[in-house]
Design a protein around this motif. Structure first.
Motif, mmCIF file in Angstrom:
data_model
loop_
_atom_site.group_PDB
_atom_site.id
_atom_site.type_symbol
_atom_site.label_atom_id
_atom_site.label_comp_id
_atom_site.label_asym_id
_atom_site.label_seq_id
_atom_site.Cartn_x
_atom_site.Cartn_y
_atom_site.Cartn_z
ATOM 1 N N SER A 1 0.727 -1.341 0.019
ATOM 2 C CA SER A 1 -0.099 0.081 0.090
ATOM 3 C C SER A 1 0.757 1.313 -0.024
ATOM 4 O O SER A 1 0.247 2.378 -0.230
ATOM 5 C CB SER A 1 -0.731 0.194 1.188
ATOM 6 N N THR A 2 2.253 1.388 0.308
ATOM 7 C CA THR A 2 3.069 2.427 0.569
ATOM 8 C C THR A 2 3.672 2.777 -0.676
ATOM 9 O O THR A 2 4.043 1.913 -1.534
ATOM 10 C CB THR A 2 3.927 2.397 1.780
ATOM 11 N N VAL A 3 3.822 4.145 -1.303
ATOM 12 C CA VAL A 3 4.457 4.512 -2.209
ATOM 13 C C VAL A 3 5.303 5.628 -1.756
ATOM 14 O O VAL A 3 5.094 6.264 -1.041
ATOM 15 C CB VAL A 3 3.451 5.207 -3.352
ATOM 16 N N ASP B 1 -7.379 3.533 -3.058
ATOM 17 C CA ASP B 1 -8.382 2.928 -3.792
ATOM 18 C C ASP B 1 -7.651 2.405 -5.075
ATOM 19 O O ASP B 1 -6.224 2.465 -5.252
ATOM 20 C CB ASP B 1 -9.339 3.787 -4.317
ATOM 21 N N ASP B 2 -8.102 1.762 -6.007
ATOM 22 C CA ASP B 2 -7.633 1.221 -7.067
ATOM 23 C C ASP B 2 -6.750 1.807 -7.623
ATOM 24 O O ASP B 2 -5.689 1.528 -8.117
ATOM 25 C CB ASP B 2 -8.638 0.470 -8.061
ATOM 26 N N ASP B 3 -7.126 3.313 -7.959
ATOM 27 C CA ASP B 3 -6.150 4.246 -8.785
ATOM 28 C C ASP B 3 -6.013 5.493 -7.982
ATOM 29 O O ASP B 3 -5.758 6.352 -8.470
ATOM 30 C CB ASP B 3 -6.687 4.371 -10.166
ATOM 31 N N LEU B 4 -6.108 5.386 -6.567
ATOM 32 C CA LEU B 4 -5.927 6.695 -5.857
ATOM 33 C C LEU B 4 -4.913 6.578 -4.748
ATOM 34 O O LEU B 4 -4.884 5.611 -4.049
ATOM 35 C CB LEU B 4 -7.295 7.039 -5.265
ATOM 36 N N VAL B 5 -4.209 7.653 -4.564
ATOM 37 C CA VAL B 5 -3.130 7.657 -3.665
ATOM 38 C C VAL B 5 -3.395 8.972 -2.681
ATOM 39 O O VAL B 5 -3.627 9.895 -3.244
ATOM 40 C CB VAL B 5 -1.440 7.711 -4.281
ATOM 41 N N SER C 1 2.227 7.261 -13.308
ATOM 42 C CA SER C 1 2.185 8.612 -13.233
ATOM 43 C C SER C 1 0.968 9.231 -12.481
ATOM 44 O O SER C 1 -0.092 8.654 -12.436
ATOM 45 C CB SER C 1 2.327 8.932 -14.881
ATOM 46 N N CYS C 2 1.114 10.482 -12.071
ATOM 47 C CA CYS C 2 0.034 11.234 -11.686
ATOM 48 C C CYS C 2 -0.862 11.615 -12.655
ATOM 49 O O CYS C 2 -0.288 12.397 -13.530
ATOM 50 C CB CYS C 2 0.808 12.469 -10.776
ATOM 51 N N LEU D 1 -4.153 8.065 -10.340
ATOM 52 C CA LEU D 1 -2.815 7.229 -11.034
ATOM 53 C C LEU D 1 -3.290 7.394 -12.565
ATOM 54 O O LEU D 1 -4.543 7.215 -12.984
ATOM 55 C CB LEU D 1 -2.631 6.100 -10.406
ATOM 56 N N ASP D 2 -2.386 7.013 -13.616
ATOM 57 C CA ASP D 2 -2.723 6.618 -14.869
ATOM 58 C C ASP D 2 -3.429 5.528 -15.087
ATOM 59 O O ASP D 2 -3.862 5.237 -16.220
ATOM 60 C CB ASP D 2 -1.360 6.974 -15.576
#
Length: 435
Positions: A74-76, A126-130, A170-171, A193-194
């Protein structure tokens, strides 16, 4: 864990640690040719620090399997494209100084040979949210230049997990962002995210409700302090819950520049309770080199952590998510257009819209961050109560565009006033939601 500007925390080579306002982010201005960060707008700068015992541990070494999972799945780390190179086989190598070199650390300090490519941290929610700190990604251009990197952790004392091009995202856009001072003092961003990061990676669960964390609650931070591979610090405790404002809480986490945006978890339940945003000074001089700034467990100012709920509420006001909001449909927004000049920060010559609020209802107003909102120029928005007193305002929440959220303490008729900064001219579409 000090607040720093966007691309520099790891490259303090000859430069003193940046002291920007608000967070624990990390970089000083990047080298020539890289995009320069916008300046944060919040409180006075402070930096991270170690409280009592230094509880930071590498992911492989931490005894808690759930926290290791949060780090691995989960961490980026937030980086720019100049911070790494992708080989022909897709494997990634990092272009960065060691921690010792970047911060001129003494030879008795920890993690000296770790590389420092990250400028902030974040958490997949979420699937594509940071989720990250608002001062880490301040504008659309900053989003464009940001890369979101998973798997940035060590699997053994001298072994970094192999990161590949598939681990780098990518953002695509900033969905919601706040960076304010005063009360409430908020610093958060949720970026899209992309592409989806699931199912390879797993979103961290968000703490339910909006109750204050009790003083003494144990908390864990996971992120790239000073830009190095993820560390887990599970020894922090809540020192001040700020129950009256519920904007941020203060804890004794061992966090550093680069930890800005890190997810902060409750030690029971392991849900994300907050976002690490600012703190005490990281490093202090010791002769010709530097060492970690050490405070007593009850000393120094503590590290500031934005509560997660305002960020999630802001997201759910403009977008849908079954995981975060319980619905895929965002709430409907109402809009009106305006063109203005010489409004003295939305205090004269404004375009107005009256709205009725019940006590406890929250209105979110913006020329950005609300579905249907847009603007040209430097917009300024205000909300006045029935007596004409300004109860909320914002200038530059999204670059030069504006957004604020206000929860009514008393029922009545309020007025949205749309104008421009100072004597400037501007125009746009104001959008608002009431929940």
């Amino acid at each position: 864990m000090r607040t720093m500007s966007r691309v520099a925390s790891r490259k303090l080579l000859g430069t003193m640690l940046c002291a920007l306002t608000i967070s624990a982010c990390g970089p000083a201005p990047e080298q020539q040719g890289e995009p320069q960060p916008e300046q944060p707008q919040t409180d006075s700068a402070k930096q991270p620090v170690v409280y009592g015992t230094d509880d930071r541990q590498d992911v492989y070494a931490h005894p808690d399997a759930t926290l290791r999972q949060r780090a691995e799945q989960s961490t980026v780390a937030l980086m720019t494209t100049s911070d790494y190179t992708v080989g022909s086989n897709g494997n990634v190598t990092f272009n960065a100084s060691t921690l010792q070199s970047a911060y001129n650390l003494c030879s008795n300090q920890r993690f000296l040979t770790d590389l420092t490519p990250a400028f902030c941290s974040g958490t997949l929610i979420d699937d594509d949210l940071v989720l990250t700190a608002g001062h880490c990604i301040t504008s659309a251009s900053a989003c464009t230049s940001t890369r979101v990197v998973f798997n940035f952790y060590k699997t053994a004392a001298t072994t970094l997990k192999q990161v590949t091009s598939a681990d780098i995202f990518s953002c695509q856009s900033i969905v919601v962002r706040q960076q304010t001072s005063g009360t409430p003092n908020l610093d958060y961003a949720i970026i899209k995210l992309d592409r989806a990061a699931t199912p390879r990676f797993v979103p961290a669960p968000i703490r339910a409700g909006n109750a204050a964390l009790p003083v003494g609650t144990g908390v864990t931070v996971i992120g790239s302090g000073s830009g190095i591979p993820f560390k887990i610090d599970s020894g922090g405790k809540v020192r001040d819950a700020r129950a009256g404002s519920l904007d941020y809480f203060i804890a004794t986490t061992d966090t550093f520049g680069g930890n800005s945006g890190s997810g902060v978890y409750e030690n029971t339940g392991y849900t994300v309770a907050g976002i690490l945003v600012r703190g005490e000074t990281d490093y202090v001089s010791s002769g010709s080199c530097r060492i970690v700034n050490a405070c007593a467990e009850t000393g120094c100012s503590g590290e500031d952590i934005t509560y997660v709920r305002p960020a999630v509420n802001a997201y759910c006001a403009v977008a849908g998510s079954l995981r975060l909001c319980g619905t895929t449909q965002p709430p409907p927004s109402t809009t009106f257009t305006f063109t203005a000049s010489n409004t003295n920060n939305a205090q004269q010559n404004t375009t107005n819209r009256a709205v009725t609020l019940a006590a406890g209802q929250t209105i979110r107003v913006g020329t950005c961050s609300v579905s249907g909102a847009s603007g040209t120029g430097d917009t300024y928005l205000r909300l006045s109560n029935a007596a004409g007193t300004s109860v909320a305002s914002n200038d530059d929440s999204c670059g030069t565009l504006s957004f604020f959220s206000y929860t009514a303490t008393t029922a009545g008729t309020y007025t949205i006033r749309a104008g421009c900064y100072s004597s400037n001219s501007c125009s746009g579409t104001v959008a608002y939601t009431i929940q």
